[in-house]
Design a protein around this motif. Structure first.
Motif, PDB file in Angstrom:
ATOM      1  N   GLY A 187       0.588  -1.261   0.029  1.00  0.00           N
ATOM      2  CA  GLY A 187       0.051   0.119  -0.107  1.00  0.00           C
ATOM      3  C   GLY A 187       0.741   1.254  -0.013  1.00  0.00           C
ATOM      4  O   GLY A 187       0.331   2.375   0.197  1.00  0.00           O
ATOM      5  N   PHE A 189       1.920   3.622  -2.153  1.00  0.00           N
ATOM      6  CA  PHE A 189       1.492   3.989  -3.499  1.00  0.00           C
ATOM      7  C   PHE A 189       2.405   4.997  -3.829  1.00  0.00           C
ATOM      8  O   PHE A 189       3.088   5.149  -5.025  1.00  0.00           O
ATOM      9  N   TYR A 322      -6.428  -0.298  -0.189  1.00  0.00           N
ATOM     10  CA  TYR A 322      -6.924   0.986  -0.551  1.00  0.00           C
ATOM     11  C   TYR A 322      -8.341   1.284  -0.596  1.00  0.00           C
ATOM     12  O   TYR A 322      -9.061   0.306  -0.924  1.00  0.00           O
ATOM     13  N   ALA A 350      -3.757   5.654   1.792  1.00  0.00           N
ATOM     14  CA  ALA A 350      -3.463   5.676   0.466  1.00  0.00           C
ATOM     15  C   ALA A 350      -1.979   6.077   0.414  1.00  0.00           C
ATOM     16  O   ALA A 350      -1.167   5.672  -0.422  1.00  0.00           O
TER      17      ALA A 350
END
Ligand code: MN
Length: 749
Positions: A187, A189, A322, A350
């Motif tokens: 996760g 990102f 997410y 996120a």
């Protein structure tokens, strides 16, 4: 006594204090003491050491600690480990010392971050893969190991310019192959995106720069457009009393590139290169999900949504945690805009991934969502329980099992099972119970009978069929994909294997006796090295299975001691010259000044094969890979396989320059699209046959409702000739696009 100048030391200390301040700000009661002690220790341990760029080495651990604190949001233990992460690897200090000073936990994380020692010799399978396996073993005990490793990799990628040119490709490939997917899975990102963009920049400098520049040029125009688009939304949300932030964000260069590749289009055809993000402060006592949909409703009152582009990751979060509501709407000038709606909490998850999950753990409903990650870690542990797999096989399995997207299937009782994509009936049987797997003879999918190797689809309802007479077979290993099924099958074969090994031992002894040899350790060493096998048992097993030709063994010992192989000579030459490489002024952006082997028409210098997956031709950017048989194989630099080889067999790959050939022709394949008309095929063949030194090998054309697509294979000497043909074809009336494609997969080159 510091070996750095007072000025350097001042700067070092101030960088450390800056990092510490970031940590203390979000953790006012944090353990400052341990971080300071770790810093003092690391500073002393790395005293006088410098990075390739010339800066004091300690900047690296401090920067890694900064990423850990600021971008991943981890605590004092992780920050201390980041500061200490290279101490055991690069200095005299030992793991025991770390343990005595900082305790068991920190010592074990640091040891997980320490690379395996050992010279990379040719016989060795892959040190890269071995190291990665070790990393994962420690990670399954403490996930912070992998989070810190990702931070370490990120900083190395940010400073990749100062690495020797030859290593840049290898590190970049490894980053794309393993670290970016891993960051994604956890996760992280932003980090994933940055890793991909950096790796891409070094992998394919030209492609990177071309996209980057196009994006830069359109910068002002995009801002104007965003303002026009967002004004009405702001007004509306304000009138509803919603507290929010709206921003637009450019998609990453790499993700745009992937999209261009997948859809085989130019950058102008990609409309959603930005995403608009609305982050709202949730109001108490209203479910966040409801608030997301309220905002969605407000926006779609203004702009028309595209129904097929609605993504609801609020009701069902993604496997990596997410959460958000995505929609694409038609904005001013009929342009599509992607809008992402998230609460502050969702946004933090996120951005920071895994660490942020723990922060919200107290939320009752967040517990349920965490299970996804827990489940993933559980699968990882299971996977590591399989001691049999060698490192390369392990890495392969890891990629398919843990990065694969997942499918959901149902038992006849309606129970849901999540499986990696590509799973078969047999995988599911083993997933449910070993006994079911062992005796599985097939299954019923949606009430239809199917075989063991049937690949499951999401939504399938599956019943497993068994028979007590069934026994596991070796060929099952060819189609199962889950680590669990593989491990269980190997367990079952172990007994059978023992018998085969015994038989192999007898055959070998027999052969050796005739040669006046015994199976003592020098003999075995020679044999293992020759067949590139790591374990004695494996060799005996293959002999027992008659997979090894005994004549080859005879030959091996009768023949005089062979000369070093071509690749060994080549690479020892590289190993020497590597040290002399000067850092380039602008490496990574200037291909061409890397060390490379030169492939020419004279095949007595290098005999080579062209990889079937990408079929490069002279003039293409290529890499050279030496396979287990020491055969040189050329891959196109853009080939997925090439990236995989660089990532796992970096020590067997090198740059190659393949200049224009005049003797041997190679196959280039092109794809053409256009409008069909009378005489089209004639004009195409005329264009090709009218060109000297180019021959048509095969043509395949399909027409559909006035348009046509075709694939043409040509024999050419180099890219120059192929590009000439492409130009010629583009001039034919009615042809809309001509592009070169890889041979088997049809992907664009
Ligand atoms: Mn490091």
């Amino acid at each position: 006594m510091s070996l750095y100048t007072p000025k350097e030391l001042d700067y070092i200390n101030s960088e450390f204090e800056r990092m510490l301040a970031v940590y203390m700000q979000s953790n006012p009661n944090g353990n400052e003491d341990v971080v300071r002690r770790a810093y003092a220790f690391a500073l002393d341990a790395h005293n006088g050491m410098r990075r390739r760029s010339g800066e004091p080495y300690i900047f690296h651990p401090i920067s890694v600690a900064m990423i850990v604190a600021n971008e991943i949001g981890l605590g004092a233990t992780s920050i201390s480990c980041a500061l200490l992460h290279d101490v055991v690897e690069d200095t005299q200090h030992t793991s025991e010392e770390i343990e005595a000073l900082f305790g068991k936990k920190i010592a074990s994380i640091v040891s997980g971050l320490t690379k395996l020692k050992g010279a990379t010799t040719f016989q060795e399978k892959s040190l890269q893969a071995e190291n990665f396996k070790k990393l994962l073993l420690t990670m399954s005990e403490d996930i912070r190991v992998i989070l810190i490793k990702i931070a370490d990799r990120l900083h190395n990628m940010r400073t990749l310019e100062s690495m020797p040119a030859r290593k840049q490709y290898r590190i970049a490939a490894e980053t794309l192959y393993i670290y970016a997917p891993l960051a994604h899975r956890l996760g992280l990102f932003n980090i994933k995106q940055e890793l991909e963009d950096l790796a891409f920049r070094y992998e394919q400098p030209e492609a990177y720069l071309s996209i980057f520049n196009t994006l830069e040029e359109a910068h002002t125009k995009r801002d104007e457009l965003f303002n026009r688009f967002s004004e009405p939304i702001k007004t509306k949300l304000n009138s509803l009393g919603i507290e929010f932030e709206i921003k637009h964000r450019l998609k990453s260069v790499y993700s745009i590139y992937r999209k261009m590749q997948e859809k085989n289009v130019t950058i102008d055809s990609i409309f959603d290169i930005t995403a608009t993000r609305i982050i709202f402060e949730p109001q108490p006592n209203i479910a966040e999900k409801t608030q997301c949909w309220n905002i969605y409703s407000a926006i779609t009152d203004i702009y028309r949504p595209r129904p097929d582009r609605l993504r609801d990751w609020v009701s069902t979060p993604k496997a990596n945690g997410y959460e958000a509501l995505h929609s694409t709407v038609m904005g001013p000038d009929g342009l599509w805009f992607e809008v992402q709606i998230r609460s502050r909490r969702m946004d933090e998850i996120a951005e920071k991934g895994y660490a942020a999950h723990w922060k919200y753990k107290s939320d009752t409903d967040a517990n349920a969502k965490e299970n996804e990650l827990e489940r993933w870690l559980k699968r990882l542990r299971e996977f590591l329980d399989n001691p049999q797999a060698d490192a390369i096989e392990f890495l392969d399995d890891f990629k398919t099992n843990l990065f694969a997207t997942e499918i959901m299937v149902f038992t006849p009782k309606g129970e849901m099972k999540t499986m990696p994509t590509g799973s078969t009936i047999l995988d599911l049987a083993y997933e449910i119970h070993t006994h079911l797997g062992t005796h599985c003879i097939g299954g019923k999918v949606n009430h239809k009978t199917v075989g063991l190797s049937y690949k499951l689809q999401s939504g399938d309802q599956v019943e497993i069929l068994t028979s007590t007479k069934q026994q596991p077979r070796e060929e099952w290993l060819d189609f199962v994909v889950t680590a669990r099924a593989k491990a269980k099958l190997k367990d079952a074969f172990r007994d059978v294997r023992r018998t085969v090994i015994k038989a192999g031992e007898l055959i070998l002894q027999d052969t050796l006796t005739k040669l006046n040899l015994t199976d003592n350790s020098p003999t075995m060493k020679t044999l293992l090295a020759h067949f590139k096998i790591q374990k004695r048992e494996e060799l005996l097993f293959l002999i027992g299975k008659e997979k090894i030709d005994m004549a080859e063994i005879n030959h091996l010992f009768i023949q005089s001691k062979p000369d070093r192989t071509l690749s060994q000579r080549l690479f020892s030459a590289f190993a020497r010259s590597d040290k002399k490489v000067q850092p380039n002024k602008k490496p990574g952006i200037t291909p061409g000044n890397r060390e490379a082997i030169v492939i020419s028409d004279d095949t007595s210098v290098f005999s080579f094969k062209v990889a079937a997956c990408c079929n490069p031709i002279p003039g293409d950017p290529v890499i050279a890979y030496f396979d287990e048989q020491d055969q040189l194989i050329l891959h196109h630099r853009k080939c997925d396989q090439a990236i995989e080889l660089l990532a796992t067999y970096g020590n067997r790959t090198t740059d190659a320059i393949w200049t224009s050939h005049k003797i041997n022709a190679y196959v280039g394949t092109i794809k053409i699209d256009g409008l069909d008309r009378v005489g089209m095929l004639n004009d195409i063949s005329a264009a090709i046959s009218g060109t000297e030194k180019v021959n048509m090998r095969s043509v395949h054309i399909e027409t559909d409702n006035g348009s046509f697509t075709g694939t043409i294979s040509l024999s050419v000497f180099d890219t120059g000739a192929l590009n000439g043909i492409i130009k010629k074809l583009l001039a034919v009336k009615g042809i809309q696009s001509v592009a070169r494609i890889g041979h088997n997969n049809g992907s664009t080159l």
